[in-house]
Design a protein around this motif. Structure first.
Motif: not given
Length: 348
Positions: A134, A137-138, A141-147, A149
């Protein structure tokens, strides 16, 4: 003999109580009991009957059976901070928290040793892997997507073989270097400054359009300009800590004079009342036309002596003696008073 029999009986009773106490177990509501009979839970590839004990009071065979309790509660485990480099080459330190629970107690006991420690290690390695895939910026700002994954990666390893369900994975904190923090702060400040300037310019543009419309409306009637000036004076004079110095334009006097119906209108306005209401452009055009007509007319005067005298400014020509006498009296200081005009001089 009776005493020996009583001792033997007492020993048997105490031993029976000890065996009974060791064979009785209590399983809590949030637990499951796994009973190993001679070290076996399964027999012939299948689960042995009575291997898993439900909550409540249960009895096991002493010496032959051994029971191990497994908690079915959701366990919260913190993942230590992991240093990594993102896909856009930014060094970050990320820590997380994992929520899991045991759904198959037999697998959790038999297939893995200390499943809590195993899940911690899997979570750390998976977190490092996700950080490398990742960008910054991800991560921010995009922690839900990381969580999501992370949960998919860890759950794939633990649910089937270990009987442990990963309920949720949350990134708790992302630590950035100080230099990166300052750069991001400058970028955010510049972005806010840009938005502020755009909003200010947009406001000035809208205000200029409103002012132009107001000027267009006020230009149709000169009285509106004067009333607006007086209104501004009233607003400024409301402040008691200032002194207002306002010049009085001549247009205001003309406005009040026209409002009172007094003189001050042009000669053309007396003959034709509609012409006095002409706007400024038409009046200027009429004045230029009159000047052009006057310039085209031929002059009827042959010399400067033919110009008739102006009453009050010019005097008729007299002889040299009449003009020289007052000049001589002025040089001698005789005529100290005011000079007599032709009207005040007695007729000869």
């Amino acid at each position: 003999m009776i005493a020996v029999a009583l001792v033997i009986l007492l020993v048997v009773v105490v031993g029976g109580l000890i065996v009974l106490a060791s064979s009785v177990r209590v399983v809590q509501q949030f637990e499951h009991g796994i009973v190993f009979r001679f070290g076996q839970v399964q027999r012939n590839g299948q689960m042995r009957p009575g291997a898993v004990r439900t909550p409540g009071l249960t009895v096991i065979v002493p010496i032959a059976e051994r029971m191990q309790k497994v908690s079915r509660q959701t366990i919260t485990m913190g993942v230590p901070g992991q240093d990594g480099i993102t896909q856009d080459n930014v060094s970050v330190r990320v820590d997380a928290v994992v929520y899991f629970r045991v759904i198959d107690p037999v697998k959790a006991i038999v297939n893995v040793h200390n499943y809590g420690y195993a899940i911690s290690q899997v979570a750390q390695t998976s977190l490092r892997s996700v950080i490398g895939q990742a960008d910054m910026q991800e991560l921010l700002g995009e922690r839900e997507k990381i969580n999501m994954r992370l949960r998919a990666i860890i759950d794939e390893i633990t649910e089937g073989p270990w009987g442990i369900l990963i309920e949720r994975v949350e990134i708790k904190d992302v630590s950035l270097p100080e230099g990166m923090k300052r750069s991001m702060a400058r970028q955010a400040e510049a972005e806010r400054e840009r938005r502020a300037r755009i909003i200010t310019a947009d406001g000035e543009f809208q205000a200029s359009k409103r002012l132009a419309a107001a000027a267009e409306i006020m230009s149709q009637d000169p009285a509106a300009l004067q009333l607006r000036l007086l209104q501004t004076v009233v607003e400024v004079s409301a402040e008691k800590n200032s002194t207002l110095v306002m010049p009085l334009p001549v247009e205001i006097l003309r406005f009040f004079e026209r409002a009172a119906g007094g003189p001050g209108r042009s000669g053309d306005g007396d003959t034709d009342g509609g012409e006095s209401r002409l706007d400024l452009g038409e009046r200027l055009a009429r004045a230029e036309a009159e000047l052009a007509k006057a310039a085209e007319r031929p002059s009827t005067l042959e010399s400067a002596e033919d110009v008739p005298p102006v009453i009050g400014l010019d005097e008729p020509k007299r002889g040299r003696s009449e003009v020289a006498a007052p000049q001589e009296e002025q040089r001698r200081g005789i005529g100290g008073g005011e000079r007599e005009t032709p009207e005040e001089r007695p007729p000869s």
